[in-house]
Design a protein around this motif. Structure first.
Motif: not given
Length: 196
Positions: A51, A81, A84
């Protein structure tokens, strides 16, 4: 067989991540083996997505092969993910051993259709291949790259084609779950034999 050359490391031309839907990303890297005779059956790779704060979100490892004097698209789908957003991808590639990796004869594949369409459920690319050879191709890996102008690839996918008979054609379809996927400036097909 003797290589007659000192193998040079493959060149990583680019690596990218592609958002598929919320929380999921595909990743890809275009690799070029610049050696004329040296190839490898054990090129180990690793993708990592991060991220914006540099926190590792997901990682994926695998092994691929590299034919001499060819470009290879390395692809993995559905890295997670969570909540994020991916901000960057790292791609590492290491070759275990080099050797003579010669193909008996070059591929004779003709692309007679590349068509992009969207519908309510997503986007699709329709491709038609013809095997112009007098031999059957038992297993091919086919990748598609969608790009904006300037070779800016924003989506990709990959599939396998089995038992493509000599002088026959095959229709294949690549799909993405986003109806909002933009229409590409260019559709590039990369294909290679799958090592037995």
């Amino acid at each position: 067989q003797c290589l007659n050359e000192i193998p040079r490391e493959p060149a990583i031309l680019w690596s990218r991540f592609f958002k598929v839907r919320t929380g999921f990303y595909d990743v890809g890297a275009l690799v070029e083996n610049i050696n004329l005779r040296a190839g490898t059956k054990d090129a180990k790779y690793r993708f990592r997505i991060y991220d914006s704060a540099g926190v590792l979100l997901d990682t994926r490892e695998g092994v691929t092969w590299l034919f001499p004097n060819q470009k290879t698209f390395v692809f993995e789908s559905n890295l997670k993910s969570g909540l994020q957003k991916a901000s960057r991808v790292d791609f590492d590639l290491g070759v275990g051993s080099w050797g003579v990796l010669a193909e008996d004869d070059s591929l004779k594949i003709e692309i007679v259709q590349k068509r992009f369409e969207t519908n309510d459920s997503g986007a699709e690319v329709f491709v038609t291949l013809i095997n112009k050879s007098v031999f059957e191709e038992s297993a091919l890996e086919v990748a598609v790259l969608l790009a904006r102008s300037g070779e800016n690839v924003y989506a990709a996918s990959r599939t396998e084609v089995k038992n493509l008979a000599a002088q026959s054609r095959r229709d294949i379809t690549f799909t993405w779950p986003s109806p909002a996927l933009e229409k590409p400036e260019t559709i590039t097909l990369l294909y290679r034999r799958i090592l037995k």
